[in-house]
Design an enzyme around this catalytic site. Structure first.
Site, PDB file in Angstrom:
ATOM      1  N   ARG A  56      -0.491   2.612  -7.597  1.00 54.60           N
ATOM      2  CA  ARG A  56      -1.284   3.906  -7.495  1.00 54.60           C
ATOM      3  C   ARG A  56      -2.379   3.863  -8.593  1.00 54.60           C
ATOM      4  NH1 ARG A  56       0.854   7.360  -4.134  1.00 54.60           N
ATOM      5  NH2 ARG A  56      -0.304   9.286  -4.590  1.00 54.60           N
ATOM      6  N   SER A  70      -1.931   5.653   1.558  1.00 53.36           N
ATOM      7  CA  SER A  70      -3.204   4.768   1.566  1.00 53.36           C
ATOM      8  C   SER A  70      -3.083   4.062   3.037  1.00 53.36           C
ATOM      9  CB  SER A  70      -3.283   3.562   0.466  1.00 53.36           C
ATOM     10  OG  SER A  70      -3.097   4.335  -0.939  1.00 53.36           O
ATOM     11  N   LEU A  75       0.934  -1.179   0.040  1.00 57.20           N
ATOM     12  CA  LEU A  75      -0.139   0.069   0.024  1.00 57.20           C
ATOM     13  C   LEU A  75       0.895   1.235   0.122  1.00 57.20           C
ATOM     14  CD1 LEU A  75      -2.762  -0.791   2.790  1.00 57.20           C
ATOM     15  CD2 LEU A  75      -3.260   0.068   0.322  1.00 57.20           C
ATOM     16  N   ASP A  76       0.606   2.237  -0.709  1.00 55.37           N
ATOM     17  CA  ASP A  76       1.352   3.603  -0.775  1.00 55.37           C
ATOM     18  C   ASP A  76       1.454   4.126   0.678  1.00 55.37           C
ATOM     19  OD1 ASP A  76       1.793   3.194  -3.489  1.00 55.37           O
ATOM     20  OD2 ASP A  76      -0.079   4.551  -3.720  1.00 55.37           O
ATOM     21  N   ALA A  77       2.346   4.962   0.948  1.00 58.80           N
ATOM     22  CA  ALA A  77       2.485   5.717   2.073  1.00 58.80           C
ATOM     23  C   ALA A  77       1.125   6.489   2.473  1.00 58.80           C
ATOM     24  CB  ALA A  77       3.603   6.570   2.157  1.00 58.80           C
TER      25      ALA A  77
END
Length: 186
Positions: free
Chosen positions: A140, A44, A40-42
């Protein structure tokens, strides 16, 4: 072979190695030899699976056996039927075309924790919540999809992966629990 469900907080990096003083998984989990099965992106938040079993990690994240993942997405604007239809259809994002997915408008989840820092509020611009379920997971992707239909993402929370969900395993950000890996085979 533990399978760990972890509710990743906002701004936590999906890695254990330190990086420029940023908060990582190591700041929340001290279980030896586990690794995330997916990322998961930072920016998110939400559900992340971790395991010490390389084959299980590969099986969870391999493109041929991608588990369905549901994301709760707060968007800037209000989707109409056309934008929801575009989200559900293959969408050309320039470097790849998405697979069909499910995208529906939902009420703001009443079980969702407040985000710190909070999402900016503009009284002149309404927001809406969507539930988007994918079986793929490019970098993303959800943010790029909503932007492509004119609804930039303000907040993104992964609520489920395959049979596991934050609804059935209510974890606050930074909390984790162990579950049987055999549940993935069901």
């Amino acid at each position: 072979m533990p399978l760990i469900l972890f509710n990743k907080p906002f701004q936590v990096l999906c890695q254990f190695s330190p990086q420029d003083g940023r908060i990582t998984l190591a700041d929340h989990l001290s279980i030896p030899n586990i690794y995330p099965a997916g990322r998961l992106d930072a920016d998110s938040e939400g559900l992340l699976l971790l395991t010490d079993d390389g084959r299980l990690q590969h099986a969870i994240s391999h493109p041929d056996r991608k588990e369905a993942k549901t994301y709760l997405v707060q968007v800037d604007g209000v989707p109409d039927a056309a934008s929801l239809a575009r989200l559900q259809s293959p969408l050309d994002l320039g470097d790849f075309i998405t697979q069909p997915c499910q995208a529906v408008r939902i009420a703001e989840p009443d079980w969702l924790w407040p985000r710190h820092p909070p999402i900016r509020a503009r009284l002149d611009q309404p927001t809406a919540w969507l539930a988007i379920t994918l079986k793929e997971g490019k970098n993303r992707q959800v943010r790029r999809m909503t932007a492509a239909v004119g609804l930039p993402t303000l907040r993104l929370v992964r609520s489920s992966i395959g049979p596991f969900s934050l609804a059935s395993h209510p974890l606050m950000p930074g909390e984790w629990c162990e579950v049987p890996a055999a549940a993935l085979a069901k």
